[in-house]
Scaffold this motif. Structure first.
Motif, PDB file in Angstrom:
ATOM      1  N   VAL A  62      -8.150  -5.903  -8.398  1.00 28.68           N
ATOM      2  CA  VAL A  62      -7.652  -5.002  -9.447  1.00 28.68           C
ATOM      3  C   VAL A  62      -8.248  -5.371 -10.794  1.00 28.68           C
TER       4      VAL A  62
ATOM      5  N   ASN B 276     -11.905   3.028  -8.414  1.00 29.94           N
ATOM      6  CA  ASN B 276     -10.583   2.995  -9.001  1.00 29.94           C
ATOM      7  C   ASN B 276      -9.539   3.556  -8.046  1.00 29.94           C
TER       8      ASN B 276
ATOM      9  N   SER C 251      -6.641   1.374  -6.211  1.00 27.04           N
ATOM     10  CA  SER C 251      -5.226   1.662  -6.466  1.00 27.04           C
ATOM     11  C   SER C 251      -4.488   1.873  -5.173  1.00 27.04           C
TER      12      SER C 251
ATOM     13  N   GLN D 189      -4.073  -1.391  -3.435  1.00 23.19           N
ATOM     14  CA  GLN D 189      -3.047  -2.167  -4.125  1.00 23.19           C
ATOM     15  C   GLN D 189      -1.663  -1.698  -3.707  1.00 23.19           C
TER      16      GLN D 189
END
Lengths: 156, 934
Positions: free
Chosen positions: B267, B293, B297, B300
């Motif tokens: 991240v 990105n 995300s 994550q």
């Protein structure tokens, strides 16, 4: 562990050959076991930690990991470095990473046991407490450091 | 240490047993749920099998019994009841104990399983169950354990067997002998057995009694048949559970942590790439980094999900706990759990387990009333506890609501006062909610009789601190007689937190949003909104409330030269208002950047002592930033300032209300000898600060231009012959220095007392000890905050000065003679001066008796002004004495005191005072004097 076990006193008990990573601070030569060294990097941007003990110079970003930078000069009671450049030896201890700030990195050396000698009395007390052993190499005095003591020191 | 197989067995078995417990209690409420009992049965069966396989005999025996009972239940042969559930639960508890002993010692502990087996057998067949058990034991040793079915044994039982016979049976170890024995006795009792058999809906015909003699083989035959059928059943059930097991993978939590760490770094790296891509004008790079990105995300989010577990896993356990507790206390409680699927990070889940348990126990123990009480209150006999969990505002909320007693604030307050947890004054000011929150304070427990269950007052405060440790909050909502709701709010995860990024002196810091209250931007030139300085500390008025302010650079001792020009918000002051466990304060920083989600990285152990840092993080630009800890910072910066403010405010307001004649306000300062000195505040006109260069000289006297008046400056150290360098001398040396100055007004003239530092205002009732005075110019010493402070005698200091003299000597106009009766030397001086200034001659007396003595010889007074609280003889007694003497020539007597209440006035009038005035109200005093000395 093929580490040489050395007492700070005069008696020296060692076993086998150990590989050491040598470095220079001011005019003196020191070394730590090469097994403790993760990597060696150049001078890095330091983020200063306000109100931290004097030997903790700051934090470094090492590929996303936070590394605490220690000044061995400060620990040994030497004056601050005049040079802009210095090297960082990255070592790991109990889940935390540390960077030992030194003037210059020397080679990795194999040291045989018989080279170890008793610690000279004229060595500064401040350095003495971190010493794991001393030996002569090519006529120079090489001081092996007890990494655990260095990292866990209580600042006076 | 146990082998891997045994470890695996233990892991699986603990899991099974815990879900068996849960399912059992659920089943108790829903006896029609066939699937549930089947599931329980399967688990028990698995347990038995594995236990037998690994040679854990006791476990196997016990589970075997339980399995039999469960089988009967699931078939419908027996209907479930509470006692049965009790025994079953007890059985599984024993299993857990056995397992634990295997875990700790590698083997089952020695345990007499006959009791529990008897209990189980009681349900399986309510009569002579002991024999069944004995024979069962024999069976299992003889025949393959899968085969031994309790149901075949009844054919050998009869009702008439007595206990002794049973005991005998136990001692035998030959199966055949036993059976033959029994068979002999049985033949008389066929009928009863047949009846028994009827009750068992066996699918197999079990050998009839007549055939018992030849039984062994037949029994074996049959049992083998049973076994095969059983086998088939269990096989299919095994398959079922295998399928379930296949879709789940057990992962070590450490591995998950490591993955979280790596994803965290990913991240950060993504942040850096994004930032760089934005600064560079390369479309392809931009496109790719945006893709990165999105992917990151998602990753994550998914990884965080792996660590998320449904709270139900913790909450379900409470079914059992509530059930057991309620039964043990003879209370009827229904537990309802809503929102079992709400997910929470595993570590957090573990952390709230204990606090939740305690809260639930508390609800059962102290919350829900006994059925009789409930009935009397018009409530349903069955109490209800609802546990509700849901997502709200980025946090998980868990509510524990009971419809029981509610929190009795009176009782709580009484207990708190008794235990000294709160003082009486504090108690008066507390709202109901604050009182309810007292239960979270350490050392509290309202249980009249502390039970084992809820603990001894260490429970609630530990609950609160545990919840707060993980960043959560706990709140109470309670109505007496109606019930209580505890609401816990827990952040979703610890590692990634939203934070506010601030800049100060070139350094970047992150402040977690959870501590953030608001941001204030002050216009430095706007007088009303600025930061007020009160000697050592700074404060700011936030919509009426004074909050302490700390400058980040000062507190952390940052290098001020490193200020980055861009960062300084010219003309504006940025204040970040934080809340640290209820304490509100502000931090002044150069500029405020942005809010970001940061990954919290712990600091190395040596740095952990710096409590004001919560960790470090890596910003988008790759730089390391330190994360501030709101509470740690406050404690570090405050060092008593916040307290000082409170105290000062308290003192100021209390002085206004409660000041007695003896309390005085003092201004504490430091002089050149580095000692503390006090000046009575009533003499102080103003506090100023002059630049050393402003000081001018007329002859030997230092003066400073003050308005259009040359104010004389007093070199206090010189006058008092103190050690050390006087402040005035210092001023000589450093023209740029700012010298604090205390401006006093004596007889209408201003004098400046130069001091090295103005410290504080103190209000004290302490006595001034004048015995310790060794030189003129000092009034005495006073004991303040554990320190001895010397009080300056301003008047005498001025008397000694040449210039002072001319001012100090009073005007000779004599409008009248006044007898002043006052015990405080200070007030005496002040009042005298005031009166003399106004043209009256003043004679003073220390106390009532002293005054009477004076009056003996000197009666020529126009007025007597007397204090009330005095040693030896107080004002009232003095006035009474005067009235008694009935001397018509005696001057009128006025009473003065710091505070006047109607009651005081009454008393004074009765004693003989003509009036009772306030000491410090000079105008009134003058007016009054004029009326008497016309």
């Amino acid at each position: 562990m093929n580490e040489a076990e050395v007492l700070i006193d005069d008696t020296v008990t060692v076993e086998a050959i150990s590989q050491l990573c040598g470095f220079r601070i001011e005019k003196d030569f020191y070394a730590i076991s090469v097994l403790d060294v993760q990597e060696v990097i150049r001078k890095q941007d330091l983020t200063i930690i306000p109100c931290a003990p004097g030997h903790i110079k700051g934090l470094i970003n090492l590929r996303g990991q936070i590394v605490t930078a220690l000044s061995l000069r400060n620990l040994f009671g030497l004056p601050e470095s005049q040079n802009e450049t210095y090297m960082n030896i990255i070592v790991k201890s109990e889940e935390s990473l540390y960077a030992l700030m030194v003037d210059e990195i020397l080679d990795v050396m194999d040291v045989e046991q018989f080279r170890y000698e008793k610690t000279p009395d004229n060595l500064d007390d401040r350095v003495r407490q971190y010493i794991s052993g001393v030996f002569k190499l090519d006529g120079k005095l090489l001081i092996k450091l007890n990494l655990d003591k260095v990292l866990k020191q209580e600042d006076k | 240490m146990n082998s891997p197989i045994i470890q695996e067995f233990l892991l699986e078995s603990f899991e099974n047993l815990s879900s068996i417990s849960t399912e059992l209690t659920t089943y108790e409420k829903n006896p029609s749920d066939k699937e549930l009992v089947n599931s329980i049965f399967r688990k028990v069966h698995t347990l038995k099998g594995s236990a037998g396989f690994l040679g854990f005999q006791k476990l196997q025996e016990v589970t075997h019994c339980a399995e039999t009972l469960l089988d009967l239940i699931r078939e419908g042969s027996i209907s479930i009841n509470s006692e049965m559930i009790d025994v079953l639960l007890e059985t599984f508890d024993i299993c857990i104990k056995l397992l634990k002993s295997v875990e700790d010692h590698g083997a089952e502990m020695s345990y007499d399983s006959s009791i529990i087996k008897n209990k189980l057998n009681y349900f399986i067949n309510p009569s002579s169950s002991n024999q069944t058990q004995a024979l069962t034991q024999e069976n299992s040793t003889k025949i393959d354990e899968r085969v031994s079915q309790v149901r075949e044994i009844p054919m050998l039982k009869t009702e008439r067997f007595s206990r002794e016979q049973v005991n005998d049976v136990k001692k035998e170890d030959k199966f055949e002998n036993i059976i033959l024995d029994k068979i002999g006795k049985i033949e008389d009792k066929k009928i009863s057995i047949e009846v028994k058999m009827e009750n068992k809906k066996d699918s197999l015909e079990v050998a009839k009694v007549e055939n018992i003699k030849h039984e062994n083989s037949i029994v074996e035959e049959k049992t083998i048949k049973i076994a095969t059928v059983q086998d088939e059943n269990s096989d299919s059930s095994m398959n079922k559970s295998n399928n379930v097991a296949d879709s789940v993978v057990r992962v070590n939590v450490q591995l998950l942590d490591k993955i979280m760490n790596v994803v965290g770094e990913l991240v950060l790296n993504r942040n850096q790439i994004l930032q760089y891509a934005n600064s560079v004008n390369a479309t392809e790079l931009n496109r790719l980094s945006q893709q990165l990105n999105i992917i990151t995300s998602e990753l994550q989010g998914d990884i965080m999900t792996t660590r998320m577990q449904p709270v139900g896993s913790v909450l379900s356990k409470f079914e059992r706990i509530v059930r057991d507790l309620a039964r043990s206390q003879n209370k009827k409680i229904k537990l309802e759990i809503i929102g079992k699927d709400t997910e929470l990070d595993k570590t957090l889940l573990e952390a709230i387990r204990d606090p939740l348990t305690h809260l639930i126990r508390n609800s059962v123990d102290h919350g829900v009333e006994l059925p009789e009480t409930r009935r009397a209150r018009g409530k349903n006999e069955e109490g209800k506890i609802i546990i509700r969990s849901y997502h709200e505002g980025g946090q998980v909320s868990i509510e524990i609501k009971d419809d029981g007693n509610g929190i009795d604030s009176q009782k709580v307050l009484a207990k708190a006062l008794q235990k000294g947890i709160v003082s009486a004054e504090q108690a008066k000011a507390m709202s109901t909610k604050q009182i309810q929150n007292i239960i979270f304070m350490p050392g509290f427990s309202t249980a009249d009789q502390v039970t084992n269950i809820s603990g001894r007052g260490v429970g609630m405060d530990v609950v609160k601190s545990n919840i707060e440790k993980i960043g959560g909050t706990v709140d109470i909502q309670s109505n007496l007689g109606e019930g209580t709701t505890f609401k816990l709010k827990i952040p979703l995860t610890l590692a990634i937190v939203p934070a506010l990024v601030v800049l100060d002196k070139g350094e970047t810091f992150a402040i977690p949003q959870i501590s953030l209250v608001e941001l204030v931007r002050l216009d430095a030139s706007n007088e009303q909104n600025t930061i007020e300085k009160l000697y050592d500390s700074e404060f700011f008025r936030l919509r009426g409330d004074l909050i302490p302010i700390f400058r980040l650079s000062d507190t952390l001792r940052l290098d001020k030269s490193k200020s980055v020009i861009d960062e300084i918000d010219d003309g504006f002051i940025n204040v970040v208002v934080l809340n640290a466990e209820g304490r509100i304060y502000g931090v002044v920083v150069d500029s405020i950047s942005d809010t970001e989600e940061i990954v919290v990285k712990p600091l190395s152990p040596e740095l952990k002592t710096l409590s004001f840092f919560a960790g470090a993080t890596i910003m988008g630009d790759g730089k390391v930033a330190l994360i501030l800890d709101a509470l740690g910072f406050y404690n570090f910066a405050d060092k008593g300032h916040g307290h000082k403010l409170e105290k000062m405010n308290q003192d100021l307001s209390s002085t206004l209300e409660n000041s007695t004649g003896d309390s005085q306000e003092l201004l504490i300062c430091e002089l050149g000898d580095h000692r503390s000195y006090a000046i009575p505040l009533i003499l102080v006109n103003r506090l100023e600060e002059f630049k050393a260069s402003q000081i001018e000289w007329t002859g030997d006297q230092a003066v400073v231009k003050y308005g259009d008046y040359p104010m004389p400056l007093i070199n206090v150290e010189d006058v008092l012959h103190l050690k050390g360098v006087s402040v005035l001398e210092k001023a000589h040396l450093d023209k740029e220095a700012l010298i604090p100055c205390v401006v006093v007004k004596i007889r209408g003239h201003l004098f400046g007392f130069l001091v090295s530092e103005i410290r504080d205002i103190a209000v004290t009732n302490s006595e001034i000890h004048s015995e310790s005075v060794d030189r003129k110019g000092l009034l005495g010493t006073i004991f303040l905050n554990d320190r001895t402070i010397t009080m300056l005698d301003v008047h005498s200091i001025l008397e000694d000065l040449k210039i002072g003299k001319s001012v100090v000597t009073f005007k000779t106009k004599n409008k009248g003679r006044i007898l002043l009766v006052e015990d405080s030397p200070l007030f005496r001086k002040v009042q005298t001066e005031f009166l003399e200034e106004n043209g009256y001659e003043v004679i003073t007396a220390n106390h009532g008796k002293n005054a009477l003595d004076i009056l003996q010889s000197d009666k020529k007074f126009n007025l007597i002004i007397s204090d009330l609280e005095m040693p030896v003889m107080d004002g009232w007694s003095f006035a009474e004495e005067c009235t008694k003497s009935k001397d018509s020539n005696l001057a009128p007597i006025i009473a003065v005191s710091a505070k006047v209440t109607p009651k005081d006035r009454e008393k004074s009038k009765l004693s003989g005072f003509k009036e009772h005035l306030e000491k410090l109200n000079k105008e009134e005093l003058l007016k009054s004097i004029l009326s008497y000395i016309a």
